[in-house]
Design a protein around this motif. Structure first.
Motif, mmCIF file in Angstrom:
data_model
loop_
_atom_site.group_PDB
_atom_site.id
_atom_site.type_symbol
_atom_site.label_atom_id
_atom_site.label_comp_id
_atom_site.label_asym_id
_atom_site.label_seq_id
_atom_site.Cartn_x
_atom_site.Cartn_y
_atom_site.Cartn_z
ATOM 1 N N TYR A 54 0.814 -1.212 0.000
ATOM 2 C CA TYR A 54 0.000 0.000 0.000
ATOM 3 C C TYR A 54 0.849 1.264 0.000
ATOM 4 C CZ TYR A 54 -3.635 -3.366 1.067
ATOM 5 O OH TYR A 54 -4.488 -4.445 1.015
ATOM 6 N N LYS A 55 2.115 1.140 0.450
ATOM 7 C CA LYS A 55 3.029 2.276 0.285
ATOM 8 C C LYS A 55 3.286 2.525 -1.201
ATOM 9 C CE LYS A 55 5.562 1.969 4.665
ATOM 10 N NZ LYS A 55 6.891 1.781 5.302
ATOM 11 N N ILE A 56 3.423 1.433 -1.956
ATOM 12 C CA ILE A 56 3.688 1.578 -3.392
ATOM 13 C C ILE A 56 2.438 2.055 -4.121
ATOM 14 C CG2 ILE A 56 4.310 0.329 -5.493
ATOM 15 C CD1 ILE A 56 6.019 -1.521 -3.713
ATOM 16 N N THR A 57 1.310 1.392 -3.873
ATOM 17 C CA THR A 57 0.077 1.776 -4.585
ATOM 18 C C THR A 57 -0.430 3.135 -4.126
ATOM 19 O OG1 THR A 57 -1.321 0.589 -2.972
ATOM 20 C CG2 THR A 57 -0.587 -0.634 -4.900
ATOM 21 N N GLY A 58 -0.026 3.539 -2.915
ATOM 22 C CA GLY A 58 -0.413 4.868 -2.444
ATOM 23 C C GLY A 58 0.208 5.989 -3.247
ATOM 24 N N VAL A 59 1.237 5.649 -4.048
ATOM 25 C CA VAL A 59 1.861 6.663 -4.907
ATOM 26 C C VAL A 59 0.821 7.273 -5.824
ATOM 27 C CG1 VAL A 59 3.532 7.014 -6.770
ATOM 28 C CG2 VAL A 59 4.153 5.627 -4.785
ATOM 29 N N TRP A 60 -0.072 6.429 -6.404
ATOM 30 C CA TRP A 60 -1.101 6.958 -7.300
ATOM 31 C C TRP A 60 -2.481 7.008 -6.639
ATOM 32 C CZ3 TRP A 60 1.848 2.581 -8.752
ATOM 33 C CH2 TRP A 60 1.239 1.341 -8.553
ATOM 34 N N GLY A 61 -2.499 6.906 -5.300
ATOM 35 C CA GLY A 61 -3.766 7.046 -4.592
ATOM 36 C C GLY A 61 -4.066 8.477 -4.209
ATOM 37 N N ASN A 62 -3.415 9.427 -4.854
ATOM 38 C CA ASN A 62 -3.623 10.844 -4.581
ATOM 39 C C ASN A 62 -3.491 11.605 -5.895
ATOM 40 O OD1 ASN A 62 -0.604 11.972 -4.723
ATOM 41 N ND2 ASN A 62 -0.569 9.991 -3.666
ATOM 42 N N HIS A 63 -3.854 12.873 -5.875
ATOM 43 C CA HIS A 63 -3.882 13.650 -7.105
ATOM 44 C C HIS A 63 -2.507 13.797 -7.742
ATOM 45 C CE1 HIS A 63 -4.569 16.903 -9.925
ATOM 46 N NE2 HIS A 63 -3.655 17.612 -9.306
ATOM 47 N N GLU A 64 -1.526 14.245 -6.969
ATOM 48 C CA GLU A 64 -0.206 14.529 -7.547
ATOM 49 C C GLU A 64 0.454 13.257 -8.090
ATOM 50 O OE1 GLU A 64 -1.307 17.620 -4.609
ATOM 51 O OE2 GLU A 64 -1.192 15.431 -4.535
ATOM 52 N N GLY A 65 0.419 12.195 -7.296
ATOM 53 C CA GLY A 65 1.041 10.955 -7.739
ATOM 54 C C GLY A 65 0.338 10.337 -8.923
ATOM 55 N N SER A 66 -0.996 10.422 -8.928
ATOM 56 C CA SER A 66 -1.734 9.838 -10.052
ATOM 57 C C SER A 66 -1.486 10.618 -11.341
ATOM 58 C CB SER A 66 -3.236 9.794 -9.745
ATOM 59 O OG SER A 66 -3.776 11.102 -9.627
ATOM 60 N N MET A 67 -1.275 11.942 -11.228
ATOM 61 C CA MET A 67 -0.952 12.713 -12.433
ATOM 62 C C MET A 67 0.432 12.355 -12.953
ATOM 63 S SD MET A 67 -3.390 14.429 -13.579
ATOM 64 C CE MET A 67 -2.344 14.952 -14.915
ATOM 65 N N LEU A 68 1.363 12.071 -12.036
ATOM 66 C CA LEU A 68 2.689 11.642 -12.476
ATOM 67 C C LEU A 68 2.599 10.279 -13.171
ATOM 68 C CD1 LEU A 68 5.661 12.336 -12.616
ATOM 69 C CD2 LEU A 68 5.969 11.306 -10.353
ATOM 70 N N LEU A 69 1.750 9.391 -12.649
ATOM 71 C CA LEU A 69 1.521 8.111 -13.334
ATOM 72 C C LEU A 69 0.905 8.357 -14.707
ATOM 73 C CD1 LEU A 69 1.368 4.983 -13.334
ATOM 74 C CD2 LEU A 69 -0.884 5.203 -12.246
ATOM 75 N N TRP A 70 -0.004 9.320 -14.792
ATOM 76 C CA TRP A 70 -0.692 9.649 -16.045
ATOM 77 C C TRP A 70 0.326 10.058 -17.118
ATOM 78 C CZ3 TRP A 70 -2.354 12.745 -19.954
ATOM 79 C CH2 TRP A 70 -3.663 12.619 -20.401
ATOM 80 N N VAL A 71 1.211 10.985 -16.770
ATOM 81 C CA VAL A 71 2.183 11.445 -17.777
ATOM 82 C C VAL A 71 3.247 10.391 -18.046
ATOM 83 C CG1 VAL A 71 1.826 13.901 -17.363
ATOM 84 C CG2 VAL A 71 3.572 12.684 -16.063
ATOM 85 N N SER A 72 3.522 9.535 -17.056
ATOM 86 C CA SER A 72 4.474 8.447 -17.284
ATOM 87 C C SER A 72 3.946 7.485 -18.338
ATOM 88 C CB SER A 72 4.758 7.701 -15.977
ATOM 89 O OG SER A 72 5.328 8.552 -15.011
ATOM 90 N N ILE A 73 2.649 7.168 -18.241
ATOM 91 C CA ILE A 73 2.035 6.281 -19.236
ATOM 92 C C ILE A 73 1.971 6.975 -20.586
ATOM 93 C CG2 ILE A 73 -0.117 5.096 -19.847
ATOM 94 C CD1 ILE A 73 -0.529 4.570 -16.859
ATOM 95 N N LEU A 74 1.712 8.288 -20.579
ATOM 96 C CA LEU A 74 1.716 9.050 -21.826
ATOM 97 C C LEU A 74 3.090 8.966 -22.492
ATOM 98 C CD1 LEU A 74 -0.117 11.039 -23.504
ATOM 99 C CD2 LEU A 74 1.081 12.881 -22.327
ATOM 100 N N ALA A 75 4.144 9.140 -21.701
ATOM 101 C CA ALA A 75 5.505 9.037 -22.244
ATOM 102 C C ALA A 75 5.804 7.612 -22.690
ATOM 103 C CB ALA A 75 6.512 9.490 -21.197
ATOM 104 N N LEU A 76 5.244 6.628 -21.966
ATOM 105 C CA LEU A 76 5.452 5.225 -22.344
ATOM 106 C C LEU A 76 4.888 4.938 -23.729
ATOM 107 C CD1 LEU A 76 6.229 2.278 -21.706
ATOM 108 C CD2 LEU A 76 3.985 2.034 -20.611
ATOM 109 N N PHE A 77 3.670 5.410 -23.981
ATOM 110 C CA PHE A 77 3.076 5.185 -25.299
ATOM 111 C C PHE A 77 3.864 5.925 -26.384
ATOM 112 C CE2 PHE A 77 -0.683 3.593 -23.045
ATOM 113 C CZ PHE A 77 -1.048 2.565 -23.884
ATOM 114 N N GLY A 78 4.288 7.151 -26.085
ATOM 115 C CA GLY A 78 5.105 7.868 -27.057
ATOM 116 C C GLY A 78 6.416 7.147 -27.335
ATOM 117 N N GLY A 79 7.037 6.626 -26.270
ATOM 118 C CA GLY A 79 8.270 5.880 -26.448
ATOM 119 C C GLY A 79 8.075 4.607 -27.243
#
Length: 660
Positions: free
Chosen positions: A83-108
């Motif tokens: 839950y420490k790991i999944t809590g990274v995207w259990g909030n606004h800031e962390g989930s937005m970082l996950l969002w752009v990470s996936i965006l960069a993943l698809f671009g890559g």
């Protein structure tokens, strides 16, 4: 230093995105291969830096570094590691970082696997992808920085929202984001095609795998979110028509229509303008979902943000990308050649009909979701649009769609034989009628709608199997020959069978659960017995247990059927002292595809425990259906004719078709 390194990596990712968004466009304008190839290296480097930034945030949560605001507000040193790991995207800031990470993943991935794309098309696609990335990097850095420090660090954190401390959070958001963000590739391809003014069947062949990947993940993400809400929130429901749930359903409907439209375009070089529009709408609806969750206009278990500043920023992003792409579409779409013609009764016609129903259903959900919000903004009046509205508008659109689904694969391209398809579906129709008659007799003439709806689901499943039987010559050719033909079928054909059958299976689960669901709501003391659907549940007592970061009360129920003991169920209530809140952990007993569901309420002064007990017949089919649909998508994706790096069209064809 980890926080500063993560922040710096995010700034570098923004710089690379800005380079990627401009230099390749200049290269395409000047027809300079070196400048166009900057897109590929910039996309891969951007992925590297944003991955480093995300890894830094994960490390901060794992090490419980409470000098970082994001960790302090969403973690606790006693919280389990998962839950420490999944809590990274259990909030606004962390989930937005996950969002752009996936965006960069698809671009890559486009950069890495798109070597067979025409150089100018790849440059334009990656440039558009970088426009999106740049906007969201700026959004994060200006309004939602996950690496902010606290001047005087506290000793302990505030802990993650207890409702989110569940394994479902490890699966549901990443899958949902892979679906949401995956449609950005379709969007980028569409905008690139409009910029170049060129589109043909080869374009559809390149776009289709990316769309399919996004659709698969979004299907699984929605299903996982539904199941998580079902067992975690203690209410026993699987869909609430919550605006944020609807925000994930809308891009799924548009994406499903887009997939079917891409098939027509790939096979017949038709529906070009329609396909471009759906590519834009699918991602636009994903952006709308991002706005609803993060703008503060909604209060929901799904919603992250309540800061109006963030809402204004995201609204600006929506206006730029949705408004800009639709304006470009209005300007350039008329220049695209329409391609092949077809008769209304044909496979293309069936797919167009399918798309009309899907987009109309999407529009219905869109209106039902946004109308109350718009009305409140304009007049200040608050109204609630819930299940009654959607059941009366959404369901009637899906019933004729389900009826038409089995016909599509049995019709020929360009001009089909409706009577011939109906004759081949005769066995499926008979199976459906038998199912209706059996259910009508079994239920004693109760609900009229339920047997008919299940009969329709049987028709869809049997229709998918009929298509398979027709392709393999089953019952017409020797079994060994049919088996060889089945092995030689394209995997996309098998994928269609599984996807369509999954729709029918999900419908059976929905109808059974909503029609024949039984419930018991009351207070129970030790040795009290509740009877529901022939099952007897005896409360044996309650015990207390200390968890890692909560205290838990467990109730022990002995479940019997006709006097024979089956199992013990232990629902619980958890008290998280750091957050000062409680959660209900439902207990589930699975019997076939049905479940007994027990959740606890408050404990009275006399020791009686409020309980909710449900018997949900065939409820697991609701989620088995989407899993089969996603499996069908995976089969299609693995088809050797449908590779991520699509082959170049023959030189004689001149690449993409020139615009008029």
């Amino acid at each position: 230093m980890i926080a500063e390194a993560g922040h710096y990596a995010l700034v570098l990712a923004l710089a690379l995105a800005l380079i990627q968004s401009t230099v390749p466009l200049v290269g395409a304008r000047w027809r300079d291969p070196a400048l166009m190839n900057v897109a590929r290296s910039a996309a891969l480097a951007q992925l590297l830096f944003v991955a480093a930034s995300f890894a830094a945030l994960v490390m901060l949560h794992v090490t419980s570094d409470f000098s970082v605001v994001n960790v302090f507000e969403n973690s606790h040193s006693l919280k389990p590691l998962i839950y420490k790991i999944t809590g990274v995207w259990g909030n606004h800031e962390g989930s937005m970082l996950l969002w752009v990470s996936i965006l960069a993943l698809f671009g890559g991935m486009v950069a890495a696997f798109g070597n067979n794309l025409p150089l100018s098309l790849r440059a334009h696609v990656l440039a558009v992808q970088a426009w999106i990335a740049s906007a969201f990097y700026l959004f994060i850095l200006i309004t939602s920085n996950p690496f902010l420090r606290i001047v005087n660090p506290p000793i302990e954190g505030r802990d993650l929202n207890p409702v989110l401390q569940d394994i479902g959070l490890a699966v549901h958001p990443p899958m949902l984001y892979l679906g949401y963000v995956g449609f950005s590739i379709s969007f980028s391809f569409a905008v690139a095609a409009l910029i170049e003014g060129r589109i043909d069947a080869a374009w559809a062949r390149w776009v289709r795998p990316w769309t399919l990947v996004a659709w698969i993940f979004l299907t699984l993400g929605i299903a996982m979110g539904s199941y998580w809400a079902y067992y975690e929130l203690g209410w026993g429901g699987w869909w609430f028509w919550d605006p944020v749930e609807n925000a994930s359903l809308m891009p799924w409907l548009a994406g499903t229509a887009l997939l079917h439209s891409l098939v027509v375009m790939e096979k017949r070089n038709a529906l070009k303008v329609w396909t471009i529009l759906l590519s834009i709408l699918a991602f636009s609806l994903s952006l709308l979902g991002t706005f609803l969750v993060r703008s503060g206009v909604l209060t929901s278990v799904h919603a992250f943000a309540t800061d109006p500043t963030r809402g204004v920023f995201i609204l600006l992003i929506l206006c730029i990308f949705i408004g800009g792409s639709l304006s470009l579409y209005a300007w350039r779409a008329s220049a695209l050649k329409q391609g092949g013609l077809f008769a209304p009764i044909s496979r293309e016609g069936a797919l167009v009909l399918n798309n009309l129903f899907l987009t109309t259903a999407c529009a219905t959900v869109f209106i039902g979701t946004l109308y109350p919000l718009a009305l409140e903004v304009v007049t200040g009046e608050k109204i609630s649009v819930g299940a009654p509205f959607f059941n009366l508008t959404f369901a009637p659109l899906f019933l004729p769609l389900m009826l038409a689904v089995p016909f599509g694969p049995l019709l020929a391209w360009k001009r089909g034989d409706l009577l011939g398809a109906a004759q081949r579906l005769m066995a499926a129709g008979i199976a459906a009628l038998i199912g209706v008659a059996v259910l009508w007799a079994w239920t004693g003439g109760g609900s009229t709608f339920a047997p008919l709806a299940i009969g329709l689901a049987i028709f869809v499943i049997a229709g998918a199997l009929t298509d398979l039987a027709e392709r393999t010559g089953l019952f017409r050719l020797p079994l060994s020959v049919s088996f060889r033909r089945a092995r030689g079928l394209p995997r996309s054909s098998w994928g269609t069978v599984f996807a369509h059958a999954g729709v029918g299976i999900a419908l059976i689960g929905i109808v059974c659960e909503t029609t024949w669901n039984s419930e018991y709501i009351g207070s129970m003391k030790p040795d009290d017995v509740a009877i529901i659907a022939r099952y007897q549940l005896r409360l044996d007592g309650a015990t207390q247990r200390q968890g890692p970061n909560y205290r838990e009360m467990l109730a022990h129920f002995t479940v019997s059927l006709d006097g024979e003991r089956l199992a013990t169920m232990t629902p619980s209530k958890r008290n998280f002292t750091t957050r000062g809140s409680t959660t209900t952990e439902a207990a589930l007993l699975t019997r076939g595809f049905s479940q007994i569901y027990v959740s606890l309420g408050e404990t009275a002064a006399d020791g009686a425990i409020a309980v909710r007990i449900y018997h949900k017949p065939m409820v697991l089919l609701i989620w088995l259906g989407p899993v089969l649909m996603a499996f069908g998508g995976l089969l299609s994706l693995s088809d050797r004719r449908l590779r991520v790096g699509a082959p170049k069209p023959a030189k004689a064809l001149g690449g993409l078709q020139a615009a008029e």
